[in-house]
Design a protein around this motif. Structure first.
Motif, PDB file in Angstrom:
ATOM      1  N   THR A 615       0.752  -1.205   0.103  1.00  0.00           N
ATOM      2  CA  THR A 615       0.030   0.015  -0.029  1.00  0.00           C
ATOM      3  C   THR A 615       0.894   1.296  -0.142  1.00  0.00           C
ATOM      4  OG1 THR A 615      -1.881   1.137   1.096  1.00  0.00           O
ATOM      5  CG2 THR A 615      -0.117   0.153   2.610  1.00  0.00           C
ATOM      6  N   ALA A 710      -7.318   0.285   7.655  1.00  0.00           N
ATOM      7  CA  ALA A 710      -7.474   0.162   6.342  1.00  0.00           C
ATOM      8  C   ALA A 710      -6.355   0.542   5.443  1.00  0.00           C
ATOM      9  CB  ALA A 710      -8.631   1.011   5.515  1.00  0.00           C
ATOM     10  N   ARG A 712      -4.694   0.372   1.044  1.00  0.00           N
ATOM     11  CA  ARG A 712      -5.178   0.491  -0.192  1.00  0.00           C
ATOM     12  C   ARG A 712      -5.781  -0.993  -0.760  1.00  0.00           C
ATOM     13  NH1 ARG A 712      -0.756   1.087  -4.827  1.00  0.00           N
ATOM     14  NH2 ARG A 712      -0.199  -1.007  -4.041  1.00  0.00           N
ATOM     15  N   THR A 715      -9.896  -3.756   3.867  1.00  0.00           N
ATOM     16  CA  THR A 715      -9.786  -3.137   5.557  1.00  0.00           C
ATOM     17  C   THR A 715      -9.368  -4.473   6.218  1.00  0.00           C
ATOM     18  OG1 THR A 715     -12.254  -4.024   5.407  1.00  0.00           O
ATOM     19  CG2 THR A 715     -11.824  -1.639   5.072  1.00  0.00           C
ATOM     20  N   VAL A 847     -12.341   2.112   0.614  1.00  0.00           N
ATOM     21  CA  VAL A 847     -11.308   1.332  -0.147  1.00  0.00           C
ATOM     22  C   VAL A 847     -12.029   0.608  -1.381  1.00  0.00           C
ATOM     23  CG1 VAL A 847     -10.325   0.703   1.995  1.00  0.00           C
ATOM     24  CG2 VAL A 847     -12.081  -0.765   1.088  1.00  0.00           C
TER      25      VAL A 847
END
Length: 874
Positions: A615, A710, A712, A715, A847
Motif C-alpha cells: 500500500t 484500512a 489500499r 480493510t 477502499v
C-alpha cells in the motif's frame, strides 16, 4: 394439486363474486400483511365492514397503502370482488406506475354456492340478484383479462380446484441476487471478435474452439463468470463470431448477458419487421446471411430471451446496457426495459440531429454498483457508484472490462478503426449533457466550444469532490452491510453539519470517524462500578470464546491517515497525511503534522509494513499521548480547579473540627466524614495528576495504535486483535520515540482460571498507584456476530481510581456507589453498535473506490449520532 406461479414482486388481484372464498384463500396462501381487504378498509373508514356507502373512501385508502407497499417492492394482494373491468384497470395502472407485474387469480365458484355462503353470513343481507350480477360481470370479463394488461392469469373453477391450489413464489427473471461471481463485466463489443478474444485472454480465460477453429466457448481457471453488457453486434467486422462465442459461454454457464439496443433492433429485423438498417445493422444482416438458417434462428431466440437488466450479488451489483436508476432496479415493466436499453432522453435533438440524453448517473444515490455501456467515452470512470464500460472499441478506442468485486479495469486497444464515429469520443465527465444516436447508441457528448450543452435542458452535473448540503440535511437513512438501515435524526444532522463545515479537515482526508464505546455492564462487586467479570459474561453469552484485554491509554482518541501519494487524496504535493480527533478536527497544525507523520512514516518503513501490506497509504486508530496534548485546558479548568478547591477547604475544616473536639464538643461523626471526604479529594487529585503529564512539544508526543483500519484496497476488521497488537508492537519496537506499545492479554472466557488471571491483570493495571485508566475487552476474532446480530466491538472497563475523576471524589462512598449502579446503558450500547457499523461502512466504501459523497454519508452519520442525548459519564 394446482401450482399457481406468482412473481415475488407483483400486485395480485383476487377476482371473484362475493362469497367465492377470496378472503379464506388469501389467508391460506399469503401473509397477514400482504393481503389488503376491501372489507377491512371499509371498516377502517366507517367502523362497519359491510357499509357499502364507505366503498369509495375504502378503496382510496386501500390504493394508497398498496402504492406504499409496491414502492417498497413488497408483494401485495388485493382482496376485493374485482369483477368490473374499470376496477381492475385502476390496479393494473397502479402496478405499472410502480413497475411491478399485475397478476389475476380468479375464483370461479358456482352461483348457488356463493348465494348460500352470503345468506349464512351476518350483515350480508343483499339479495341473490347481486351475486347474479357479479357473476355475469365475471363471465364477461374472463376472456379479456390478458388484454387488460395482466401478465399472468390463473383461473380456478369450482371448490375442488380452489382447495387443491398452491402458490409458488417465483423470482423475476432479473433476480440473480444469489449469484456472487466473481465476474468479468465486459462493455460493448460491437462485432469486434478479435479484440474480445484478446481481452478474454488478458482476463485469464481460455478459449474453446470448434472443428473449424472458431471460438465457441471460454472457461476460466478460477471459475469466474463473464457478464456482457449488450451491443454485441453491428458496426464491427464479425458480429456472427462474437455471437457464436458469447452464446456458447452463456449456454455452458460461463457467462451472463443483457441485451443492448442493437440486439433489440436485430430481433425485430430477423422477425421480418420493418426497421431502419442504419448504424451497422445492414452489415450484421449481411454477415448473418452467410450463416446457416439454424444459426440465425439461434441468434434470434438468444437475443429475444435476454433480460433487460440483472440484479446480482445480493443486490450489490446491477448490470444493464444503458444503466438503471435505483427505483427501476429489480423491477419489471416496459419503461424499465426501455431505460435499460436506451437510457433517458429529453425528446430533443442537438445540433448533430442526435437525441439529447439525460445524465442519470450524476444523480444516482443507490447502494448497488451499476455497470453499463451504451455511451462511448474515452475511458472508464466511476461516477457515484456507476461505471460506463463502453470505451468505443469499434470506433478505434478500447474494449474494456471490470473485474468485480476487485473493481479493477482491464482494457485492450482496438486493432483499428472499424467504423467512423459521428463525432470524436469525449470523457463521460464534464459540463453538459450526453447525447445518443438515432438508434439510441451514444456517440459522445454534444457541447459548444465553451463547454456548454448546445441543446436540451442541462441537468446539473455533480463535480467530483463537491458535497452538496442536501446530502446531509434532514433525516438521513444510511444502508450498512453489517447492521442494516441506520437512521440519522434531522436535529442531530444539523449539529454535525456545524462541526463538520466549520472545524473538520477536508472530507477527502476523513474516510473514518471512530465510534463511541459502551462501558461494561454495572458490576456485581460491591466496591466496583465496573469490573472485567461482566465483560467476560457478556461475550460468553454472545458465543465468543476468546477475548483480548487491551490497555486503555489515558490519551486522546486519534485517527492517523498516513499517505505517500497526496494526489490520491487531492492534497498538496508536500502533504503526507493527517491526524484527526474524534470529531474530525486536525490534531496539529500543518507544519507539526508533517513532522510527526514523517516520523511515523519512518516507523512504518522500518517495520516493513508498506511492503507487507502493498500500500501507499495507511489508516490507523489509536490514542495520542499524553492526554495534555489536547486536554490541557480541561485538566486545568475542570479537574485542577476541583482539586485546588478541595485542597484549600478541607485542611481548615479539619483543623476547626479538631479544635472543637479538643474543647470537648462531640464532633466524632462529622470529623470522620470530613476526614473521609478529604482523603477522597486527595485521591481525586492524585488520579487526575497521573494523566496530566505536560507536552511541551512534538518530542513529547507519542501515538499508541491499537488497530490497522484500512490500506489500499482492503480493510482489516477480519484480522484478529492479536494481529493488530502484533503490528502495534512492531511499530513501537521500530520507533519507541514515536510509537507507544499497548499491553494486552488473551483470555478464554470459558475457563475460570483464565478469567481470574484477566481480572488480576486488570487490577494490577488500574489499582491505586498503578496509574492505568482501564482496559478495553474485545472479541479476539474482531468483527463478530452473535445470536441477535452484531456484537459490541469492545467494552471499556475503567479502573476504580480513574472513575473518581469521572464521577467525582466521593463516588466510592457506599451510598453514592449504590446510586450510581442504577444506570441505564441501553442507549449507549445502541449508539456504540450503530456508530461501529457506520465506521465499517465508510471504510468499505472508501477502499472500494466509491464516490466521496457515499463515504462522507457514513462518516457524517457517526458525527451526527454523537449529538444524541446520553450520559457523558458513560
Amino acid at each position: 394439486m394446482t401450482a399457481l406461479t406468482v412473481p415475488t414482486m407483483s400486485l395480485v388481484l383476487l377476482v371473484g363474486t362475493s362469497g367465492s372464498g377470496k378472503s379464506t384463500f388469501a389467508a391460506q396462501h399469503f401473509g397477514r400483511f400482504e393481503t389488503l381487504s376491501s372489507d377491512f378498509f371499509r371498516g377502517l373508514v366507517s367502523n362497519d365492514e359491510d357499509d357499502q356507502a364507505a366503498t369509495p373512501a375504502a378503496f382510496e385508502a386501500l390504493k394508497h397503502v398498496a402504492a406504499q407497499r409496491l414502492r417498497a417492492g413488497l408483494l401485495t394482494v388485493v382482496d376485493a370482488t374485482n369483477v368490473q373491468a374499470e376496477a381492475r384497470r385502476d390496479f393494473v395502472q397502479l402496478a405499472r406506475e410502480h413497475d411491478v407485474l399485475p397478476v389475476a387469480i380468479v375464483l370461479d365458484v358456482p352461483e348457488s354456492v356463493c348465494i348460500a355462503r352470503n345468506a349464512a353470513r351476518a350483515g350480508r343481507d343483499f339479495g341473490p340478484e347481486v351475486i347474479r350480477r357479479q357473476q355475469g360481470q365475471l363471465r364477461r370479463g374472463l376472456k379479456a383479462l390478458g388484454k387488460e394488461g395482466f401478465r399472468r392469469v390463473h383461473v380456478l373453477h369450482g371448490e375442488d380446484e380452489i382447495a387443491a391450489a398452491t402458490i409458488v413464489r417465483e423470482p423475476l427473471l432479473n433476480d440473480r441476487t444469489g449469484e456472487h461471481g466473481p465476474f468479468d463485466v465486459i462493455g460493448d463489443v460491437h462485432g469486434c471478435r478479435s479484440e474480445l478474444e484478446t481481452l478474454l485472454g488478458r482476463l485469464g480465460w481460455t478459449l474453446v474452439r470448434d472443428d473449424l477453429g472458431r471460438p465457441v466457448d471460454a472457461v476460466h481457471p478460477e471459475d469466474r463468470q463473464a457478464l456482457f453488457l449488450g451491443d454485441l453486434v453491428d458496426r464491427g467486422p464479425d458480429s456472427p463470431g462474437v455471437l457464436r462465442l458469447v452464446m456458447g459461454m452463456v449456454r455452458n454457464g460461463h457467462a451472463l448477458a443483457v441485451p443492448g439496443n442493437h440486439e433489440d433492433k436485430l430481433v425485430r429485423a430477423l422477425d421480418g419487421r420493418k426497421v431502419q438498417t442504419s448504424h451497422g445493422l445492414a452489415e450484421t444482416l449481411a454477415q448473418l446471411a452467410a450463416e446457416p438458417d439454424t444459426f440465425r434462428d439461434e441468434v434470434r431466440e438468444f437475443c429475444r430471451a435476454l433480460v433487460g437488466h440483472l440484479v446480482l450479488d445480493d443486490g450489490r451489483l446491477v448490470v444493464a446496457h444503458a444503466g438503471l436508476k435505483e427505483q427501476y432496479q429489480g423491477r419489471a415493466s416496459g419503461r424499465v426495459r426501455s431505460f435499460a436499453l436506451y437510457g433517458d432522453t429529453t425528446g430533443e435533438s442537438d445540433e448533430y440531429g442526435l437525441p439529447v440524453r439525460l445524465p442519470w448517473a450524476d444523480a444516482y444515490r443507490g447502494k448497488a454498483t451499476v455497470l453499463y455501456g451504451h455511451t462511448p467515452t474515452v475511458d472508464a470512470e466511476w461516477i457515484n457508484g456507476t461505471m460506463c464500460l463502453d470505451t468505443g472499441c469499434v470506433f478505434g478506442g478500447k474494449l474494456s472490462a471490470l473485474r468485480y468485486p476487485e473493481r479493477e479495469v482491464v482494457q485492450v486497444p482496438a486493432e483499428r478503426v472499424h467504423y467512423a464515429a459521428a463525432k470524436p469520443l469525449e470523457p463521460l465527465r464534464g459540463p453538459g449533457t450526453s447525447t445518443t444516436g438515432a438508434d439510441g447508441a451514444d456517440v459522445g457528448r454534444a457541447s459548444s466550444p465553451a463547454g456548454r450543452p448546445v441543446a436540451g435542458p442541462a441537468a446539473p452535473r455533480r463535480v467530483p469532490g463537491l458535497l452538496p448540503i442536501e446530502d446531509v440535511t434532514g433525516k438521513q437513512i444510511v444502508e450498512t452491510r453489517h447492521h442494516g438501515r441506520i437512521g440519522i435524526r434531522a436535529e442531530n444532522a444539523a449539529g454535525a453539519l456545524e462541526v463538520m463545515s466549520r472545524f473538520a479537515v477536508d472530507p477527502r482526508w476523513l474516510p473514518y470517524l471512530p465510534p463511541t464505546m459502551s462501558p461494561v455492564a454495572t458490576s456485581a462487586h460491591p466496591d466496583h462500578l465496573e469490573h472485567p467479570d461482566e465483560a467476560f459474561a457478556y461475550y460468553r453469552g454472545q458465543g465468543v470464546d476468546h477475548v483480548r484485554m487491551e490497555e486503555k491509554h489515558m490519551g486522546s482518541r486519534g485517527t492517523v491517515l498516513l499517505a505517500r501519494d497526496p494526489d490520491r487524496f487531492g492534497a498538496p504535493a508536500d502533504w503526507n497525511g493527517v491526524v484527526t480527533t474524534r470529531t474530525g478536527r486536525a490534531f496539529f497544525d500543518a507544519a507539526d503534522s508533517r513532522t510527526f507523520l514523517g516520523r511515523l512514516d519512518a516507523a512504518v518503513e522500518a517495520a516493513g509494513l508498506w511492503d507487507e501490506l502493498e500500500t501507499d497509504w495507511l489508516l490507523l486508530d489509536g490514542e495520542v499521548l499524553p492526554w495534555a496534548v489536547k486536554a490541557e485546558g480541561m485538566i486545568r479548568d475542570w479537574y485542577a480547579e476541583v482539586g485546588a478547591a478541595a485542597g484549600g477547604a478541607f485542611p481548615d475544616a479539619l483543623a476547626a473540627l479538631a479544635a472543637a473536639r479538643d474543647r470537648g464538643i462531640d464532633v466524632t461523626d462529622l470529623l470522620a466524614r470530613t476526614e473521609q471526604r478529604a482523603a477522597d479529594a486527595t485521591a481525586y487529585t492524585a488520579s487526575y495528576r497521573r494523566y496530566a503529564d505536560p507536552a511541551t512539544g512534538l518530542d513529547d508526543v507519542r501515538f499508541a495504535p491499537f488497530q490497522v483500519l484500512a490500506a489500499r484496497g482492503r480493510t482489516f476488521a477480519d484480522r484478529t486483535h492479536g494481529w493488530h497488537m502484533a503490528v502495534a508492537d512492531r511499530l513501537a519496537a521500530a520507533a519507541p520515540d514515536v510509537v507507544r506499545a499497548t499491553r494486552s492479554l488473551l483470555v478464554d472466557v470459558r475457563d475460570e482460571t483464565s478469567r481470574a488471571a484477566g481480572a488480576e491483570w486488570w487490577q494490577d493495571l488500574t489499582g491505586a498507584g498503578a496509574g492505568g485508566e482501564g482496559a478495553v475487552v474485545k472479541p479476539e476474532s474482531n468483527l463478530t456476530r452473535g445470536p441477535k446480530g452484531l456484537v459490541q466491538p469492545g467494552v471499556k472497563v475503567r479502573g476504580r481510581e480513574y472513575l473518581r475523576i469521572i464521577y467525582g471524589p466521593e463516588y466510592t462512598e457506599p451510598g453514592n456507589l449504590a446510586r450510581l449502579k442504577d444506570r441505564d446503558l441501553g442507549h449507549k450500547r445502541s449508539m456504540a453498535l450503530r456508530e461501529y457499523a457506520l465506521g465499517l461502512e465508510s471504510l468499505e466504501r472508501f477502499v472500494e473506490g466509491e464516490p466521496l459523497w457515499r463515504v462522507h454519508q457514513a462518516v457524517f452519520g457517526v458525527l451526527a449520532m454523537e449529538s444524541e442525548a446520553v450520559d457523558p459519564r458513560l
